[in-house]
Write an enzyme that holds these catalytic residues in place. Structure first.
Site, mmCIF file in Angstrom:
data_model
loop_
_atom_site.group_PDB
_atom_site.id
_atom_site.type_symbol
_atom_site.label_atom_id
_atom_site.label_comp_id
_atom_site.label_asym_id
_atom_site.label_seq_id
_atom_site.Cartn_x
_atom_site.Cartn_y
_atom_site.Cartn_z
ATOM 1 N N LYS A 115 12.747 -8.774 2.122
ATOM 2 C CA LYS A 115 13.182 -7.360 2.178
ATOM 3 C C LYS A 115 14.456 -7.095 2.414
ATOM 4 C CE LYS A 115 8.565 -5.467 2.403
ATOM 5 N NZ LYS A 115 7.497 -4.533 3.043
ATOM 6 N N LYS A 197 3.201 -11.011 -7.945
ATOM 7 C CA LYS A 197 1.792 -10.371 -7.569
ATOM 8 C C LYS A 197 1.885 -8.889 -8.127
ATOM 9 C CE LYS A 197 2.556 -8.841 -2.980
ATOM 10 N NZ LYS A 197 1.928 -8.527 -1.597
ATOM 11 N N LYS A 200 2.007 -2.434 -5.068
ATOM 12 C CA LYS A 200 1.944 -0.995 -5.115
ATOM 13 C C LYS A 200 3.337 -0.369 -5.158
ATOM 14 C CE LYS A 200 0.261 -0.682 -0.198
ATOM 15 N NZ LYS A 200 1.037 -1.238 0.457
HETATM 16 P P1 ATP Z 1 4.181 -3.308 -0.788
HETATM 17 O O1 ATP Z 1 4.230 -3.276 -2.321
HETATM 18 O O2 ATP Z 1 4.333 -2.109 -0.325
HETATM 19 O O3 ATP Z 1 4.836 -4.666 -0.286
HETATM 20 P P2 ATP Z 1 1.696 -4.607 -1.298
HETATM 21 O O4 ATP Z 1 1.105 -3.901 -2.454
HETATM 22 O O5 ATP Z 1 2.007 -6.055 -1.675
HETATM 23 O O6 ATP Z 1 2.788 -3.613 -0.583
HETATM 24 P P3 ATP Z 1 0.386 -4.837 1.395
HETATM 25 O O7 ATP Z 1 0.528 -3.341 2.034
HETATM 26 O O8 ATP Z 1 1.602 -5.860 1.898
HETATM 27 O O9 ATP Z 1 0.377 -4.625 -0.038
HETATM 28 O O10 ATP Z 1 -0.945 -5.735 1.578
HETATM 29 C C1 ATP Z 1 -2.053 -5.104 2.020
HETATM 30 C C2 ATP Z 1 -3.214 -6.203 1.840
HETATM 31 O O11 ATP Z 1 -3.429 -6.498 0.495
HETATM 32 C C3 ATP Z 1 -2.557 -7.421 2.507
HETATM 33 O O12 ATP Z 1 -3.747 -8.020 3.149
HETATM 34 C C4 ATP Z 1 -2.203 -8.451 1.370
HETATM 35 O O13 ATP Z 1 -2.098 -9.588 1.495
HETATM 36 C C5 ATP Z 1 -3.077 -7.639 0.050
HETATM 37 N N1 ATP Z 1 -2.676 -7.912 -1.165
HETATM 38 C C6 ATP Z 1 -1.373 -7.258 -1.643
HETATM 39 N N2 ATP Z 1 -1.216 -7.586 -2.945
HETATM 40 C C7 ATP Z 1 -2.213 -8.335 -3.485
HETATM 41 C C8 ATP Z 1 -2.457 -8.903 -4.596
HETATM 42 N N3 ATP Z 1 -1.807 -8.594 -5.603
HETATM 43 N N4 ATP Z 1 -3.604 -9.881 -4.813
HETATM 44 C C9 ATP Z 1 -4.429 -9.986 -3.662
HETATM 45 N N5 ATP Z 1 -4.198 -9.297 -2.326
HETATM 46 C C10 ATP Z 1 -3.050 -8.779 -2.020
#
Ligand code: ATP
Ligand code: LTN
Length: 332
Positions: A115, A197, A200
């Site tokens: 980040k 991965k 969002k």
């Molecule tokens: P950002 O894009 O804002 O960093 P993110 O979409 O990666 O966020 P988080 O808010 O960090 O998501 O994660 C929320 C939960 O969803 C966490 O437990 C994370 O491990 C899980 N998660 C996020 N992305 C994935 C994915 N692609 N596959 C499986 N689990 C996920």
């Protein structure tokens, strides 16, 4: 609360509309865990401001995430579902824990390093301290298990180290938590670049399916999903990462096994396969979307639920906070 059940805590940041990665990787498992565990779930709004947030968007995303929690089946009668900033003990406990956390160990956190690159114009003290706030979330509630995706494992490890350090000084006052990473769905990848991965906050909206995407948008995004030129539905994450990801998604949406899916699409092209995956996701999301529409239009209902939840959470959190303050030597 049932003392025989293990305490579970997890949180998600209101940093955008959740994707099917968040749903299949995290939320769906949280819903299932409510039956066997004593669960506490939180909308981590204090964490979200470690990167720039527009006030209106943060406000909307916070309410939206709370509604999504309820729409997927988190049940305020079974679990405590609250908004992090409603319980002031989180920030106070973070300060105490800061004084038991080393600069060096925070400097090693992968998420901070990443980040700091993606937000190089705003490397604030909160971004650096993010894992201590997360440790406070977990440790305030005597948490035994922390369900998250693989990416949060290092932060949970830090929470364990801090708890053990505090216990070493003051006696066993904090519960040392364990990570709980699910086997399936732990990593749904981007539809446009299967080496990353699904996230969002991806700048390309075709890379993710949002939980609230309309059916025609879902179908369009799956039609555009990256595959390969072999026209063979076979699970091979190394050589066919795009197709394997679609198979994973189909498996999460339908409950079917990978071998069964290979058989189902034997001799059929990617066109057919992509349409079936898209339809399975539309079907899996449609009851959630209907429930979401109902809940988001009833703000009074949500306000009542999160106000009661914050009180229940504060009772547990304040007790842990007071116990540590006493041990440290504060005059209470
Ligand atoms: P950002 O894009 O804002 O960093 P993110 O979409 O990666 O966020 P988080 O808010 O960090 O998501 O994660 C929320 C939960 O969803 C966490 O437990 C994370 O491990 C899980 N998660 C996020 N992305 C994935 C994915 N692609 N596959 C499986 N689990 C996920
Ligand atoms: N950092 C987590 C969200 C989060 C969390 C927590 C998860 C905040 N506090 C406590 C588990 C336990 C994330 O970005 N996914």
């Amino acid at each position: 609360m049932d003392k025989a059940k293990k305490r579970v805590f997890s949180a998600i940041q209101p940093s955008g509309t959740l994707t099917i990665g968040n749903y299949f990787g995290a939320l769906k498992n949280h819903v299932a865990m409510q039956e066997d565990y004593d669960c506490i779930f939180s909308v981590a709004d204090l964490h979200a401001i470690t990167v720039k947030q527009e006030p209106e968007k943060l406000y909307t995303h916070t309410l939206e995430l709370y509604a999504i929690f309820l729409a997927v089946g988190l049940d305020p009668e079974k679990s405590i579902i609250f908004i992090q900033s409603h319980v002031p003990a989180h920030t106070e406990f973070t300060w105490l824990l800061n004084c038991f956390t080393q600069f060096g160990e925070l400097s090693r956190m992968h998420q901070f390093k990443e980040k700091s690159k993606t937000h190089s114009d705003n490397i604030n003290a909160g971004l650096f301290d993010y894992p201590v706030l997360m440790a406070a979330d977990i440790l305030l509630y005597n948490t035994e298990l922390v369900p998250t995706g693989q990416d949060q494992k290092q932060h949970i490890e830090l929470a364990r180290n801090v708890a053990q350090r505090v216990n070493g000084i003051y006696g066993d006052i904090l519960v040392v938590p364990e990570p709980y990473i699910p086997r399936t769905g732990a990593k749904i990848t981007s539809l446009q670049d299967p080496s990353k991965k699904m996230s969002k906050s991806d700048s390309n909206a075709n890379a993710f399916i949002s939980i609230l995407d309309e059916p025609d948008v879902i179908i369009k995004k799956f039609k555009r999903a990256v595959t390969d030129s072999e026209a063979l539905v076979k699970f091979d994450e190394e050589n066919k990462p795009g197709v394997s990801n679609l198979m994973n998604i189909y498996s999460c949406a339908t409950g079917r096994g990978i071998a069964e899916i290979e058989k189902e699409f034997d001799g059929r092209g990617y066109g057919d396969f992509k349409m079936a995956v898209a339809q399975s996701v539309v079907d899996a999301l449609s009851p959630i979307q209907a429930e979401y529409k109902r809940i988001i239009s009833d703000k009074a209902y949500m306000s009542e639920k999160f106000a009661v939840a914050a009180e229940r959470a504060a009772d547990i959190a304040n007790d842990t906070l007071r116990r540590l303050k006493e041990k440290i030597g504060f005059y209470i």
